[in-house]
Motif scaffolding. Structure first.
Motif, PDB file in Angstrom:
ATOM      1  N   SER A 250      51.527  38.103  30.680  1.00  0.00           N
ATOM      2  CA  SER A 250      50.584  38.227  31.803  1.00  0.00           C
ATOM      3  C   SER A 250      49.160  37.958  31.345  1.00  0.00           C
ATOM      4  CB  SER A 250      50.685  39.624  32.413  1.00  0.00           C
ATOM      5  OG  SER A 250      51.987  39.878  32.891  1.00  0.00           O
ATOM      6  N   ALA A 251      48.831  38.413  30.132  1.00  0.00           N
ATOM      7  CA  ALA A 251      47.488  38.173  29.606  1.00  0.00           C
ATOM      8  C   ALA A 251      47.232  36.681  29.417  1.00  0.00           C
ATOM      9  CB  ALA A 251      47.304  38.917  28.281  1.00  0.00           C
ATOM     10  N   VAL A 252      48.246  35.951  28.930  1.00  0.00           N
ATOM     11  CA  VAL A 252      48.093  34.508  28.740  1.00  0.00           C
ATOM     12  C   VAL A 252      47.925  33.808  30.086  1.00  0.00           C
ATOM     13  CG1 VAL A 252      49.241  32.422  27.921  1.00  0.00           C
ATOM     14  CG2 VAL A 252      49.331  34.506  26.558  1.00  0.00           C
ATOM     15  N   GLU A 253      48.711  34.212  31.083  1.00  0.00           N
ATOM     16  CA  GLU A 253      48.586  33.614  32.411  1.00  0.00           C
ATOM     17  C   GLU A 253      47.197  33.854  32.996  1.00  0.00           C
ATOM     18  OE1 GLU A 253      51.698  35.143  34.803  1.00  0.00           O
ATOM     19  OE2 GLU A 253      53.316  34.170  33.678  1.00  0.00           O
ATOM     20  N   LEU A 254      46.700  35.074  32.841  1.00  0.00           N
ATOM     21  CA  LEU A 254      45.360  35.377  33.341  1.00  0.00           C
ATOM     22  C   LEU A 254      44.298  34.572  32.594  1.00  0.00           C
ATOM     23  CD1 LEU A 254      45.528  39.242  33.841  1.00  0.00           C
ATOM     24  CD2 LEU A 254      45.099  37.543  35.605  1.00  0.00           C
ATOM     25  N   PHE A 255      44.492  34.429  31.291  1.00  0.00           N
ATOM     26  CA  PHE A 255      43.529  33.670  30.500  1.00  0.00           C
ATOM     27  C   PHE A 255      43.408  32.238  31.015  1.00  0.00           C
ATOM     28  CE2 PHE A 255      42.731  30.685  27.051  1.00  0.00           C
ATOM     29  CZ  PHE A 255      41.525  31.149  26.571  1.00  0.00           C
ATOM     30  N   TRP A 256      44.541  31.573  31.240  1.00  0.00           N
ATOM     31  CA  TRP A 256      44.476  30.191  31.693  1.00  0.00           C
ATOM     32  C   TRP A 256      44.007  30.089  33.140  1.00  0.00           C
ATOM     33  CZ3 TRP A 256      43.890  26.864  28.213  1.00  0.00           C
ATOM     34  CH2 TRP A 256      44.556  26.934  26.991  1.00  0.00           C
ATOM     35  N   ALA A 257      44.331  31.114  33.954  1.00  0.00           N
ATOM     36  CA  ALA A 257      43.832  31.109  35.331  1.00  0.00           C
ATOM     37  C   ALA A 257      42.316  31.245  35.356  1.00  0.00           C
ATOM     38  CB  ALA A 257      44.486  32.242  36.115  1.00  0.00           C
ATOM     39  N   ILE A 258      41.781  32.101  34.476  1.00  0.00           N
ATOM     40  CA  ILE A 258      40.329  32.262  34.397  1.00  0.00           C
ATOM     41  C   ILE A 258      39.689  31.011  33.810  1.00  0.00           C
ATOM     42  CG2 ILE A 258      38.521  33.562  33.189  1.00  0.00           C
ATOM     43  CD1 ILE A 258      40.325  36.042  33.503  1.00  0.00           C
ATOM     44  N   PHE A 259      40.369  30.378  32.859  1.00  0.00           N
ATOM     45  CA  PHE A 259      39.831  29.157  32.248  1.00  0.00           C
ATOM     46  C   PHE A 259      39.759  28.024  33.268  1.00  0.00           C
ATOM     47  CE2 PHE A 259      40.466  25.180  29.887  1.00  0.00           C
ATOM     48  CZ  PHE A 259      39.353  25.235  29.063  1.00  0.00           C
TER      49      PHE A 259
END
Length: 578
Positions: free
Chosen positions: A327-336
């Motif tokens: 989930s953290a990785v998904e959020l990271f790329w969504a924010i990016f």
């Protein structure tokens, strides 16, 4: 009507006399109180708190700059109030010629010279001007005094000011309420801030706008240490008609802080659908909390088995750890994708957790982004993955990533080189490890004692005594002495190959280094015994060690003892030359 006016003036009188009483008491107990006021403009809540919302330029344009009053009336009043006097001023007498000239703009210009007037005179003038204008000030004056009182923690006076202004003017501005909420929250008076928010329509005749909502959300989500405040914050958040990016950011920070990740994820996607971008602080906290919830410490968990007569506990893999990091990785790329790059510390935390879980593919993707953008955290980001690859001896991937790091332009630290050298030494690929040793010297990265230990041990294990001896001598030239076990092993290998002369030379250099270290540290007794033992073995120290020995004994006031052994050393040198 008469009763209502009397109540209003009673409130004003209470505010006036209470402020003057506190100001006079503080000025008596603290003579520096009037000179320690901040030399800055009291700010509105929207730009002192980055999550409070509002446009700073709009607010700054609404409040005049703190320059000297250009109006002659304001300048004259400031001049009269600034005159030193030991007795209280009679403002009715002193300012009787200015009563009919007072306006909100003049009052504000005078108040903004509080540093020249002092706190007591400022409050005294404001109370006097309030009675002259029946507290029908403009919003700018009320907002300024709200900030003024809030900074000095005069919260009772602040509340009476708002009530008096509301009763005389029919309401106060939402910015005044927002400023009050901000200062109450800053002092931890959460319940008072919440009560002020809930009663602002009834008491102050103003409806909350996004500025007020953002301030109360900031107080509940960032200042209150209790999780119960999040329920109230969520209710307030749902009351907003059109939340802005600061509203969403505040609520995301609070939910992340208390581990309510499912709701935080939902609100983040809701924010994305509204085409709003969170603040960088909110993005950092959100990703960091996700990483910490699925960190290495949670890779396994205890499960109690109760189906047997004697219950027992077993360790099982923690599925939540992997799901949290995903989930953290998904959020990271969504924010990016929103063109917002989290901080380097957060990026490295995410890469660290991915490396601990051996999810190197995801880590490589983040590293590619770091390399393309040449972020400052790139050195550490690459080394985190390289060190984890070295721990599990994935030599090809670690070497390839290291070369990629150099090609991008990042400069590895000593710890990175040592990780690669240690990995190749453990694999008995000593020549490959020596290549990285030569590379780090070529790149002007100075090796440390751990680098030499690794290579000397590796050469000793493969019985390459020439290279091991060369590394030991180079290490001692750098000022580091190998430990006893290392010298014992290497000395045995040298004796096996008939090189007793090299053993003596190595021992002599070690003794010289130890003697020099004792002299530099001022351990004169240990230095004396060390030099005495060296002379008995036939070792003669070099000139720089002799000078350090002499300097240490002169500084310690024991020159007689030093001169005696130095004369013996000179006689030994003469005999050796003969």
């Amino acid at each position: 009507m008469i009763c209502k006016q009397s109540r209003n003036f009673s409130a004003a009188l209470f505010f006036s006399f209470n402020s003057l009483r506190r100001a006079s008491f503080r000025s008596k107990t603290n003579p520096k109180a009037q000179t320690t006021l901040p030399n800055r403009v009291p700010k509105s809540t929207s730009y002192t708190n980055p999550l409070a919302g509002g446009d700073r330029r709009t607010i700054l344009s609404a409040i005049p700059s703190p320059s000297a009053p250009s109006d002659s009336t304001a300048a004259s009043i400031v001049s009269l109030l600034s005159e030193p006097s030991d007795i209280p001023l009679d403002l009715d007498f002193q300012l009787q010629n200015f009563k009919n000239k007072l306006t909100s703009d003049i009052v504000l210009r005078i108040l903004r010279n509080y540093k020249q007037l002092g706190r007591s005179r400022t409050l005294e003038f404001f109370s006097w001007a309030g009675f002259q204008l029946e507290f029908r000030f403009d919003d700018a004056v009320v907002e300024y005094m709200t900030d003024f009182l809030g900074r000095r923690k005069l919260f009772d006076d602040l509340k009476w000011l708002l009530k008096t202004a509301a009763s005389r003017r029919g309401g106060v501005s939402t910015r005044s309420v927002a400023i009050s909420i901000r200062f109450l929250g800053r002092q931890g008076r959460i319940m008072e801030a919440l009560a002020l928010f809930e009663g602002m329509e009834l008491e102050f005749f103003c409806r909350p706008d996004n500025l007020v909502f953002n301030n109360i959300l900031y107080v509940l989500c960032r200042k209150d240490p209790h999780e119960d405040s999040m329920d109230a914050a969520l209710l307030i958040f749902r009351q907003m008609g059109q939340p802005d990016e600061f509203s969403y950011s505040n609520i995301l920070i609070g939910l992340s802080r208390f581990g309510r990740f499912e709701i935080a994820t939902q609100i983040f996607h809701e924010m994305s659908r509204a085409h709003l971008i969170p603040t960088r602080t909110a993005a950092n906290i959100l990703i960091k909390q996700f990483c910490e919830s699925g960190g290495k410490r949670n890779l396994v968990e205890k499960v109690r088995v109760t189906s047997f007569r004697n219950p027992f506990e077993i360790l099982v893999p923690c599925v939540r750890a992997e799901s949290s990091i995903e989930s953290a990785v998904e959020l990271f790329w969504a924010i990016f994708e929103l063109n917002l790059v989290p901080s380097g510390h957060v990026i490295n935390s995410l890469i660290t957790e991915l490396s601990h879980l051996q999810k190197f593919e995801e880590a490589f993707e983040i590293l590619k982004m770091v390399g393309d953008r040449k972020l400052r955290c790139g050195d550490k980001s690459y080394m985190i993955v390289i060190q984890e690859l070295c721990k599990i001896c994935r030599a090809d991937e670690a070497s390839g990533l290291f070369e990629k790091m150099l090609s991008v332009g990042f400069k590895p630290k000593v710890a990175g080189y040592n990780s690669l050298i240690q990995m190749f030494c453990s694999l008995r690929h000593v020549e490959e490890a020596k290549k990285y040793f030569d590379l780090m010297k070529k790149k002007r990265c100075e090796p440390d004692h751990a680098t030499y230990y690794l290579l000397i041990n590796a050469y000793s294990e493969v019985r390459s005594w020439e290279a091991a001896y060369e590394m030991v001598m180079e290490m001692m030239d750098m000022g580091w002495n190998p430990n006893f076990d290392l010298c014992r092993v290497l000395g045995g290998i040298l004796r096996e190959n008939g090189r007793n002369d090299l053993v003596l030379k190595m021992e002599r250099n070690m003794e010289i280094q130890l003697l020099h270290g004792d002299c530099k540290a001022g351990r004169v007794d240990a230095a004396y015994e060390k030099l005495k033992g060296m002379l008995s073995k036939g070792f003669y120290p070099p000139i720089y060690v002799k000078d350090a020995f002499e300097k240490a004994f002169r500084k310690a006031g024991k020159w007689k003892i030093a001169s005696q052994i130095l004369s013996e050393m000179d006689q030994f040198a003469i005999q050796k030359n003969d």
